[in-house]
Design a protein around this motif. Structure first.
Motif, mmCIF file in Angstrom:
data_model
loop_
_atom_site.group_PDB
_atom_site.id
_atom_site.type_symbol
_atom_site.label_atom_id
_atom_site.label_comp_id
_atom_site.label_asym_id
_atom_site.label_seq_id
_atom_site.Cartn_x
_atom_site.Cartn_y
_atom_site.Cartn_z
ATOM 1 N N ALA A 190 11.623 8.026 -6.762
ATOM 2 C CA ALA A 190 11.187 7.279 -7.947
ATOM 3 C C ALA A 190 10.305 8.197 -8.791
ATOM 4 O O ALA A 190 9.096 7.969 -8.932
ATOM 5 N N PRO A 191 10.889 9.237 -9.371
ATOM 6 C CA PRO A 191 10.087 10.264 -10.052
ATOM 7 C C PRO A 191 9.318 9.770 -11.265
ATOM 8 O O PRO A 191 8.358 10.410 -11.682
ATOM 9 N N GLY A 226 -4.162 5.077 -7.059
ATOM 10 C CA GLY A 226 -3.270 6.147 -7.473
ATOM 11 C C GLY A 226 -2.018 6.219 -6.625
ATOM 12 O O GLY A 226 -1.659 5.272 -5.915
ATOM 13 N N THR A 227 -1.355 7.372 -6.645
ATOM 14 C CA THR A 227 -0.039 7.523 -6.019
ATOM 15 C C THR A 227 -0.017 8.532 -4.879
ATOM 16 O O THR A 227 1.047 8.798 -4.321
ATOM 17 N N TRP A 238 7.687 -0.778 -6.352
ATOM 18 C CA TRP A 238 8.221 0.342 -5.587
ATOM 19 C C TRP A 238 7.721 0.222 -4.156
ATOM 20 O O TRP A 238 6.608 -0.251 -3.909
ATOM 21 N N GLY A 239 8.522 0.659 -3.192
ATOM 22 C CA GLY A 239 8.080 0.595 -1.810
ATOM 23 C C GLY A 239 9.131 1.121 -0.858
ATOM 24 O O GLY A 239 10.221 1.544 -1.266
ATOM 25 N N CYS A 240 8.819 1.096 0.432
ATOM 26 C CA CYS A 240 9.759 1.509 1.479
ATOM 27 C C CYS A 240 9.186 1.086 2.824
ATOM 28 O O CYS A 240 8.079 0.531 2.903
ATOM 29 N N THR A 241 9.925 1.359 3.884
ATOM 30 C CA THR A 241 9.475 1.051 5.238
ATOM 31 C C THR A 241 9.553 2.302 6.105
ATOM 32 O O THR A 241 10.231 3.271 5.772
ATOM 33 N N PRO A 262 8.620 5.960 -1.393
ATOM 34 C CA PRO A 262 8.890 4.717 -2.131
ATOM 35 C C PRO A 262 10.056 4.872 -3.102
ATOM 36 O O PRO A 262 10.271 5.938 -3.693
ATOM 37 N N HIS A 263 10.795 3.779 -3.263
ATOM 38 C CA HIS A 263 11.868 3.720 -4.248
ATOM 39 C C HIS A 263 11.774 2.386 -4.981
ATOM 40 O O HIS A 263 10.944 1.540 -4.641
#
Length: 334
Positions: A41-42, A68-69, A144-147, A185-186
């Motif tokens: 997710a740029p 932040g990121t 945005w997120g992921c596991t 994350p995507h």
């Protein structure tokens, strides 16, 4: 005898003075560095992120928040976990089952079809045929997120299974590092855009909004499974003042096993105060465009032609009554 007694007591005292390190934490706490890699997710720019670590043996998850990121450090006990993350700067979405990894999910509040129209106070609006009983749910925030699965914290280090999208790893996607976990994350939410071309009398349009039916109303983070219940999502419309109306909104998407069609409805207020509802024509059934979009996360819908009437001069302005929408079911000219 007294001397012998004192001698034995001294020997026992000396033996008890043998130094042993004391450990008060069982299991041990470890400092773990959480890092976010944004290659999937740029263009993402959340104000912050949160991560939940759930013990594999059961129990409530631990939540950690970061500004932040980039991420930061957390304290985790030695043990086995599963983890999920998402941005923590949302304002619209609401969460459910946050104590359970498998069912931790997100939804949005109830709305009404005319909510995007500024100053609207009415709840009534004609609906697309077949969608009259669907709940109306407002559009979610971008998320945005992921596991990460098989997270294990030991006295020697940390290992977990988490890879960017499309990556393959001969070791089953396992990261091994000295107390560092990298998450990728995507996008979790879909972005829908639309374009209505060749709109007549658009210069007389004062306000306009629309809805799309048959969408999913919930998202579970762990599986990214969508809810099967169909909901109607309202959205804004923007006019170029000439002949084109465009819009952009977020949605959880559509469940692939849900047979309900996706029909758009447009509500138009003209400068003479007249209100028109455009619905239930073939061109406004966008099911095929949604289902056959090359990228289900980014769907672009094109509608050709919308005939707005020529308004009466010296109109009386915008007032929403209960039953004052004139429904227009125009046929496609072949």
């Amino acid at each position: 005898m007294k001397k012998l007694f004192y001698l034995l007591a001294a020997l026992l005292l000396l033996a008890s003075c043998e130094h042993k390190e004391l450990c008060y934490q069982h299991p041990h706490l470890k400092t773990v560095r959480v890092e976010f890699d944004w290659r999937d997710a740029p263009y993402a720019s959340p104000a912050g992120m949160c991560v939940y670590f759930y013990p594999r043996e059961g129990g409530n998850g631990q939540r950690f928040d970061f500004t932040g990121t980039e991420g930061g450090e957390v304290q985790l006990r030695v043990g086995r976990y599963v983890a999920l993350c998402y941005n923590n700067d949302t304002e619209i979405v609401e969460f459910y089952n946050t104590d359970d990894f498998a069912t931790h999910g997100v939804y949005t509040r109830e709305g009404n079809p005319l909510e995007p129209i500024y100053g609207n106070a009415a709840n009534y609006a004609p609906r697309a045929d077949g969608s009259e009983e669907e709940p109306v749910r407002v559009s979610p925030d971008m998320m945005w997120g992921c596991t990460a699965s098989e997270v294990e914290v030991t006295d020697e280090g940390l290992s977990c299974s988490c890879l960017p999208s499309g990556a393959e790893d001969a070791d089953g996607g396992t990261q091994r590092d000295e107390y560092v976990i990298t998450l990728y994350p995507h996008e979790l939410v879909c972005t829908y855009t639309y374009e209505v071309r060749n709109v007549s009398n658009l210069k007389h349009m004062v306000q306009m909004c629309g809805t799309i039916s048959g969408m999913a109303g919930t998202l579970a983070f762990a599986s990214e499974e969508l809810g099967t219940e169909s909901v109607t999502v309202p959205f804004e419309s923007v006019s170029d003042g000439v002949s084109t109306v465009t819009g952009r909104f977020y949605t959880f998407g559509h469940h692939p096993d849900n047979p309900d069609p996706h029909r758009m409805v447009f509500y138009v207020v003209m400068d003479d105060g007249a209100k028109y509802c455009y619905k239930d024509t073939e061109k406004l059934d966008v099911t095929t465009q949604v289902h056959e979009a090359p990228d289900f996360r980014h769907v672009h819908i094109i509608i050709d032609g919308l005939d707005l009437p020529q308004p009466i001069e010296n109109g009386h302005g915008f007032e929403v009554d209960v039953d004052d929408w004139e429904v227009v079911e125009e046929e496609i000219k072949i």
